[in-house]
Write an enzyme that holds these catalytic residues in place. Structure first.
Site, PDB file in Angstrom:
ATOM      1  CG  ASP A 122      -2.348   0.558   0.869  1.00  0.00           C
ATOM      2  OD1 ASP A 122      -2.323   1.365   0.165  1.00  0.00           O
ATOM      3  OD2 ASP A 122      -3.287   0.328   1.540  1.00  0.00           O
ATOM      4  CG  ASP A 155      -9.562   1.773   0.016  1.00  0.00           C
ATOM      5  OD1 ASP A 155      -9.418   0.699  -0.368  1.00  0.00           O
ATOM      6  OD2 ASP A 155      -9.067   2.792   0.842  1.00  0.00           O
TER       7      ASP A 155
END
Ligand code: GLA
Length: 697
Positions: free
Chosen positions: A444, A502
């Site tokens: 990430d 997301d």
């Protein structure tokens, strides 16, 4: 003397250059496939224009400012603080049917430039440049285009994307610019607008027909894509990495390589360009063992429990995942030392002693003994000020002396240009990968860069990824940056999946995924079934609709199955089985997109013999009856047997009146399906009709 032309031809396109002895080759054609024959030279076919230089300066492969070219330059250099104007010649061009190499030099300026144009499997052109300082003093490079090319005067419009966290890849359509059009990324990562890319539509071009140029740059940092109208009457398209002022200094003998630009030129509309871009992207992915395995179904722990980890709870989640048929369990953020929320811990890549007193080994072993692979979330480029790493090495974070050092999500960015930082991160990750049976890292990057890390930061991350891949070649890596903030062809060379967004709301995902697929193949598109209501939007959707929208990608689950009731759990398990049954036809194949009537969109995946078709209705229909769906990609099929596999969501109308289409496979000619269309069931809002088609005997 006959004109010397060099050319590259794909199935659909041709790129033709005219060679000259004393200057870079001239662009003659970049568009639909042609047979160039014995062309007169450009100088013999171009008229003179008033108020122009007496020496004609047409667009070459290496235009530079200052000597009569007034359009955008491919290069901008300084030496001793002043502009250095290259005038290239002598020139050496070598070509075969796969590649053209152009070697240019300028002894006076002390630079040489090597340009490469090659054909990728799938038909896209790959362009790149390498600059060498052949002089005896340093050169500062302000700009080096990866590609600078002509777009025909009949170009009609541009498609591009913008985005933010939770709203990636919002498609924008606009007319060709009357002056200059610029898409610059300045956040240090490619960003939530998707890869640095643009699509140029020729007159009348759409999904299925027409001339389309689509370019993406293989670069994960700041970038510039520009389309500029020239007063000659055509447009130029240029693309390259942006450098910080003074960032790139070449000492005598040193060289600079540009990122690669991938250019699809399609005469089969946007779908043809998408096929070329997906094929080029596939070339960049280096699969463990050399070939792609069936993409394992994931369960990712993030939305199931966020930071709220404890060994027992996570074990229960893993067991629930295994019971559903999940094949890879990914332990997301929250597992490492001090990480009880997003204020602490980044940098300290060891298991939290409170949450995991025995470390992660018992959990990882339990996951593998359940028959699943074990995956782990990391965010190596970041550091929380509240971490042992930062306390020991505050100077490792990007900073400018005397200037503020803004945090984002309470974190700073490590300076990946420093070898000692990369060594530390390699050591920490290598220890995890050596100790635990980790098959997969979710990598990430949860903030923009400020202060900027520049080109060196991007090269640093590529270097670290390459080093880890070399040491642990069987480990797959996902590129994530708050969802899809770092999805580009540069990082694709080191990774195997992208976390697309997301935002897992299935209505939002329909357009996000369409934007993603314009440049990346579906097998690298992370697509999960999330909870309802969706955490990012608060909207509720049926499990079937959520699953059907995720179905074409690298499928997964992003919820706690223990919070579902028995019926829902069984339904989710059945979708996982359905995905496994069809993933061979969804991945590694061709993708087609199109629109139906009344707001319907469709997507097909498959090959010349077989396909799956998803007819997707997001909003309610306005018309009384659904109109037949035109499927132009089937036009050449002599005969097609097509079967409705399921309707995910719901249908409107009378249950008593079920057309035969619902229950028995139909046989139609391809031309019928292309031009008269496939009859559709009347779908409720948030429904997907999934069909299977195959070449009939
Ligand atoms: C980012 C990712 C999420 C999750 C969180 C964890 O937002 O996109 O999927 O991994 O970080 O902090």
């Amino acid at each position: 003397m006959p004109t010397r032309l060099v050319s590259l031809h794909s199935d659909q396109a041709s790129l033709v250059l005219e060679c000259r002895a004393d200057g870079p080759p001239l662009w003659r054609h970049l568009g639909a496939r042609v047979v160039e024959g014995d062309l007169p030279s450009l100088s013999d076919s171009r008229t003179a224009a008033s108020f122009s230089l007496d020496v004609d300066v047409p667009l070459s492969t290496a235009p530079a400012a200052g000597l009569g070219w007034f359009g955008p330059a491919c290069i901008a250099l300084r030496r001793d603080g002043r502009a250095l104007i290259p005038a290239f010649g002598p020139v050496w061009v070598t070509a075969d049917d796969q590649a053209i190499v152009i070697e240019l030099s300028d002894a006076l300026a002390g630079v040489s430039l090597r340009q490469l144009i090659a054909i990728e499997p799938g038909g896209a052109f790959r362009l790149s440049a390498e600059l060498v300082n052949t002089g005896d003093k340093p050169i500062c490079v302000d700009w080096l285009a990866s590609a600078l090319l002509p777009l025909s005067a009949s170009s009609a419009g541009l498609i591009s994307w913008r985005g933010r966290h939770n709203a990636e890849l919002i498609e924008l359509a606009e007319a060709m610019p009357q002056q200059a059009w610029l898409r610059e990324g300045r956040r240090g990562i490619s960003g939530h607008g998707g890869p640095p890319a643009v699509v140029v539509l020729g007159e009348g071009a759409g999904h299925h027909t027409g001339l389309v140029h689509a370019l993406q740059l293989g670069w994960s940092g700041d970038s510039r894509i520009a389309v500029e109208r020239d007063d000659e009457g055509f447009w130029t398209l240029s693309a390259g990495a942006i450098f910080q002022p003074g960032e790139v200094i070449l000492q005598p003998g040193e060289s600079l390589s540009s990122p690669e630009a991938i250019l699809a030129v399609s005469t089969q509309g946007r779908n043809g360009a998408m096929a070329q871009q997906q094929a080029a992207l596939r070339q960049r992915i280096s699969w463990p063992g050399g070939t792609m395995r069936p993409r394992p179904v994931h369960l990712n722990s993030w939305e199931a429990c966020y930071f709220d980890h404890d060994a027992k709870r996570i074990l229960g989640l893993a067991q629930a995942a295994a019971d559903l048929g999940v094949e890879r369990f990914v332990l997301d953020d929250g597992w490492f030392k001090g990480r009880s929320d997003d204020r602490a811990g980044l940098g300290d890549w060891i298991a939290d002693p409170v949450k995991y007193p025995q470390g992660l080994k018992p959990l990882a072993d339990a996951v593998t003994s359940m028959g699943m692979e074990f995956g782990l979330w990391v965010e190596p480029e970041m550091v929380n000020p509240d971490s042992d790493l930062y306390r020991a090495h505050p100077d490792w974070a990007l900073h400018l002396p005397g200037r503020p050092q803004p945090t984002a999500r309470n974190q700073l960015v490590l300076n990946l240009a420093l070898p000692k930082v990369r060594d530390y991160l390699f050591g920490a990750l290598d220890a995890l990968l050596s100790e635990l049976p980790i098959a997969y890292l979710k990598w990430d990057h949860n903030r923009d860069l400020a202060p900027a890390g520049g080109r060196a930061q991007v090269l640093g991350i590529y270097d670290l990824l390459a080093r880890l891949r070399a040491a642990h070649p069987m480990v797959e890596i996902e590129s994530c940056a708050g969802g899809g903030g770092r999805s580009d062809a540069g990082i694709a060379a080191h990774t195997h999946r992208f976390w697309t967004s997301d935002n897992i709301d299935a209505v939002s995902r329909v357009s996000i995924q369409r934007g993603f697929l314009a440049f990346f193949p579906p097998e690298v598109m992370g697509a999960h079934v999330g909870a309802s209501p969706a955490h990012a939007t608060g909207r509720s959707q049926s499990l079937a609709f959520r699953a059907a929208v995720a179905m074409p990608g690298h499928f997964g689950v992003e919820l706690d199955p223990r919070k579902l009731n028995d019926t829902e759990r069984a339904e989710l398990a059945e979708w996982i089985t359905f995905h496994k049954q069809w993933r061979h036809l969804l991945h590694g194949q061709q993708t087609w997109h199109g629109h139906g009537a009344d707001g319907l969109v469709w997507q097909a995946a498959g090959n010349a013999r077989e396909f799956l078709l998803f007819a997707i209705r997001c909003g309610p229909a306005h018309d009384r009856r659904p109109q037949p769906l035109l499927l132009p990609f089937l036009a050449d099929w002599p005969s097609c047997e097509i079967e409705l596999l399921r309707i995910a969501g719901g249908e409107t109308g009378h249950a008593a009146h079920r057309p035969a289409l619902y229950d028995t496979p139909q046989c139609c000619t391809g031309s019928w399906l292309a031009h008269a269309g496939l009859p559709l069931p009347p779908l409720k809002a948030e429904s997907v009709a999934i069909f299977h088609g195959r070449l009939a005997a």
